[in-house]
Design a protein around this motif. Structure first.
Motif, PDB file in Angstrom:
ATOM      1  N   GLY A   1      17.038  45.897  72.582  1.00  0.00           N
ATOM      2  CA  GLY A   1      16.002  45.607  73.564  1.00  0.00           C
ATOM      3  C   GLY A   1      16.490  45.427  74.979  1.00  0.00           C
ATOM      4  O   GLY A   1      15.677  45.301  75.898  1.00  0.00           O
ATOM      5  N   THR A   2      17.802  45.402  75.193  1.00  0.00           N
ATOM      6  CA  THR A   2      18.362  45.254  76.540  1.00  0.00           C
ATOM      7  C   THR A   2      18.712  46.628  77.096  1.00  0.00           C
ATOM      8  O   THR A   2      19.479  47.384  76.476  1.00  0.00           O
ATOM      9  N   LYS A   3      18.155  46.975  78.252  1.00  0.00           N
ATOM     10  CA  LYS A   3      18.442  48.268  78.859  1.00  0.00           C
ATOM     11  C   LYS A   3      19.892  48.330  79.334  1.00  0.00           C
ATOM     12  O   LYS A   3      20.427  47.346  79.836  1.00  0.00           O
ATOM     13  N   VAL A   4      20.514  49.490  79.143  1.00  0.00           N
ATOM     14  CA  VAL A   4      21.893  49.683  79.591  1.00  0.00           C
ATOM     15  C   VAL A   4      21.942  50.866  80.557  1.00  0.00           C
ATOM     16  O   VAL A   4      21.258  51.874  80.359  1.00  0.00           O
ATOM     17  N   TYR A   5      22.738  50.702  81.610  1.00  0.00           N
ATOM     18  CA  TYR A   5      22.859  51.721  82.640  1.00  0.00           C
ATOM     19  C   TYR A   5      24.306  52.169  82.851  1.00  0.00           C
ATOM     20  O   TYR A   5      24.551  53.217  83.423  1.00  0.00           O
ATOM     21  N   LYS A   6      25.241  51.365  82.413  1.00  0.00           N
ATOM     22  CA  LYS A   6      26.651  51.654  82.656  1.00  0.00           C
ATOM     23  C   LYS A   6      27.429  51.631  81.347  1.00  0.00           C
ATOM     24  O   LYS A   6      27.074  50.922  80.408  1.00  0.00           O
ATOM     25  N   ALA A   7      28.513  52.399  81.322  1.00  0.00           N
ATOM     26  CA  ALA A   7      29.323  52.494  80.114  1.00  0.00           C
ATOM     27  C   ALA A   7      29.871  51.141  79.698  1.00  0.00           C
ATOM     28  O   ALA A   7      29.897  50.797  78.509  1.00  0.00           O
ATOM     29  N   GLU A   8      30.301  50.342  80.684  1.00  0.00           N
ATOM     30  CA  GLU A   8      30.900  49.045  80.336  1.00  0.00           C
ATOM     31  C   GLU A   8      29.876  48.070  79.754  1.00  0.00           C
ATOM     32  O   GLU A   8      30.234  47.143  79.011  1.00  0.00           O
ATOM     33  N   GLU A   9      28.589  48.279  80.080  1.00  0.00           N
ATOM     34  CA  GLU A   9      27.550  47.411  79.529  1.00  0.00           C
ATOM     35  C   GLU A   9      27.413  47.590  78.022  1.00  0.00           C
ATOM     36  O   GLU A   9      27.099  46.640  77.307  1.00  0.00           O
ATOM     37  N   VAL A  10      27.659  48.798  77.544  1.00  0.00           N
ATOM     38  CA  VAL A  10      27.561  49.067  76.111  1.00  0.00           C
ATOM     39  C   VAL A  10      28.593  48.248  75.352  1.00  0.00           C
ATOM     40  O   VAL A  10      28.278  47.545  74.382  1.00  0.00           O
ATOM     41  N   GLN A  11      29.829  48.322  75.793  1.00  0.00           N
ATOM     42  CA  GLN A  11      30.887  47.588  75.114  1.00  0.00           C
ATOM     43  C   GLN A  11      30.663  46.086  75.190  1.00  0.00           C
ATOM     44  O   GLN A  11      30.868  45.351  74.210  1.00  0.00           O
ATOM     45  N   ALA A  12      30.221  45.605  76.347  1.00  0.00           N
ATOM     46  CA  ALA A  12      29.996  44.167  76.517  1.00  0.00           C
ATOM     47  C   ALA A  12      28.903  43.659  75.586  1.00  0.00           C
ATOM     48  O   ALA A  12      29.047  42.608  74.944  1.00  0.00           O
ATOM     49  N   LEU A  13      27.796  44.394  75.490  1.00  0.00           N
ATOM     50  CA  LEU A  13      26.689  43.958  74.629  1.00  0.00           C
ATOM     51  C   LEU A  13      27.063  44.006  73.154  1.00  0.00           C
ATOM     52  O   LEU A  13      26.753  43.074  72.397  1.00  0.00           O
ATOM     53  N   VAL A  14      27.712  45.090  72.755  1.00  0.00           N
ATOM     54  CA  VAL A  14      28.108  45.228  71.343  1.00  0.00           C
ATOM     55  C   VAL A  14      29.031  44.083  70.928  1.00  0.00           C
ATOM     56  O   VAL A  14      28.910  43.533  69.828  1.00  0.00           O
ATOM     57  N   ASN A  15      29.941  43.687  71.823  1.00  0.00           N
ATOM     58  CA  ASN A  15      30.876  42.609  71.484  1.00  0.00           C
ATOM     59  C   ASN A  15      30.269  41.226  71.655  1.00  0.00           C
ATOM     60  O   ASN A  15      30.779  40.241  71.117  1.00  0.00           O
ATOM     61  N   LYS A  16      29.161  41.148  72.351  1.00  0.00           N
ATOM     62  CA  LYS A  16      28.425  39.893  72.420  1.00  0.00           C
ATOM     63  C   LYS A  16      27.614  39.681  71.142  1.00  0.00           C
ATOM     64  O   LYS A  16      27.527  38.567  70.608  1.00  0.00           O
ATOM     65  N   ILE A  17      27.033  40.765  70.634  1.00  0.00           N
ATOM     66  CA  ILE A  17      26.217  40.689  69.417  1.00  0.00           C
ATOM     67  C   ILE A  17      27.087  40.514  68.179  1.00  0.00           C
ATOM     68  O   ILE A  17      26.755  39.752  67.268  1.00  0.00           O
TER      69      ILE A  17
END
Length: 352
Positions: free
Chosen positions: A94-110
């Motif tokens: 449900g969180t929009k992602v715009y940058k490549a680094e955001e993907v890694q950060a969210l996945v490792n937060k979850i």
């Protein structure tokens, strides 16, 4: 033209050349309505060497890889979940992602199962995926290579003084691995400086090598990347030193076989006019990119570049003091020849 891709970067080998070190990268109207709109339009012709810097809307998957886990197994969560090269990741849980680094950060937060919203061509899909922990760095990973930016050098086709819009390239910026047209999130058109020219030969396209700097005053903001060029609005008026007044747009039925000119920038960043010959006209009732076959006949251009080279895409084509189209592709086995798009298709893409 073939393309190549590197981890973390993009090399687009159309006539737009990706910056590596110093740079080098329907609506269907009736015919009468189309002619009426085009015939009233006047444009400042381009020919200026420009840099195109673009942030991709969402995060594009450009590769899939196996991840080695702590127990020595090699798995690819992305493939197992059904992801494909060319998919655009729009959201994670449900969180929009715009940058490549955001993907890694969210996945490792979850740190567990994630739900991806993905755009695949014209479809939007929900994909459930279980990341795995990599043995190399102890990070949760999806098993995908992603990117969010691209940049390159091409040529400005026109500036419209009535609404301050511009068009460039005459073809889309695409992902070389998938061939998909990249969606613009935000981007800018920048002034570029030509550094050198590699001459084209049969089987080996030449290229314009140049550079642009982010600190330079940008020419305008990008709003659209389409099959017929990139478009946006200029921040200030753009002038052409060869034409003090705008030129009328030429319709397909006004184009003739024979002598014409292209405008492009080569040595010393000087915008010049070079003679060409229109050898074939492919009259089209609907937008398409290969409307004309052109041949470079100007000895100066042949001596400098061997003909049409990568980086010239978007160079406006002028005939009978009308702007009729833009250069889009070079014949790989004969760099003296290439294709041109009708200007009316670029204007329609910009208007739509």
């Amino acid at each position: 033209m073939k393309s190549a891709i590197k981890k973390g970067g993009l090399i687009f080998m159309g006539l737009l050349l990706t910056i590596i070190i110093i740079g080098q990268f329907t609506m269907k109207d009736d015919d009468t309505a189309s002619v009426d709109v085009v015939s009233e339009t006047v444009l400042v012709p381009g020919g200026h060497s420009v840099g195109v810097r673009m942030d991709v809307k969402g995060v594009l998957i450009v590769g899939l890889e196996e991840i080695e886990t702590a127990d020595g197994k090699k798995v690819n969560p992305g493939i197992q979940a059904g992801l494909q090269i060319g998919d655009m990741i729009l959201e994670i849980d449900g969180t929009k992602v715009y940058k490549a680094e955001e993907v890694q950060a969210l996945v490792n937060k979850i740190q567990g199962d994630v739900k991806l919203k993905v755009k695949r061509k014209s479809q939007k899909l929900d994909i459930n995926l279980t990341p795995v922990v990599s043995k190399d760095d102890n990070l949760y990973k999806l098993g995908v290579w992603v990117k969010d930016k691209t940049a390159g050098i091409g040529t400005l086709t026109y500036y419209n003084p009535v609404n301050q819009s511009f068009g460039a390239l005459g073809h889309p910026i695409v992902d070389p691995e998938t061939g998909s047209i990249l969606s613009v999130d935000k981007g800018q058109l920048l002034q570029a400086q030509v550094q050198s020219i590699q001459e084209g030969t049969a089987g080996t396209p030449g290229e314009i090598r140049g550079v642009f700097y982010e600190a330079d005053s940008p020419l305008g903001g990008l709003e659209k990347n389409s099959s017929y060029g990139v478009f946006g609005n200029a921040y200030h008026p753009i002038e052409n030193p060869l034409y003090t007044k705008p030129l009328v747009v030429g319709r397909q039925d006004q184009i003739e076989k024979g002598k014409a000119y292209i405008l492009t920038t080569l040595d010393d960043n000087k915008l010049e006019r070079f003679e060409i010959e229109i050898e074939k006209i492919n009259h089209q009732s609907e937008p398409a990119d290969k409307g004309m076959v052109i041949k470079v006949t100007d000895k100066r251009l042949l001596e400098k570049s061997g003909g049409i080279v990568q980086g010239m895409s978007g160079s406006p084509i002028i005939q009978n003091n009308r702007i009729i189209g833009a250069v889009t592709h070079v014949f790989v086995n004969n760099p003296q020849k290439g294709y041109g798009i009708f200007i009316e298709w670029m204007l329609r893409a910009s208007d739509s």
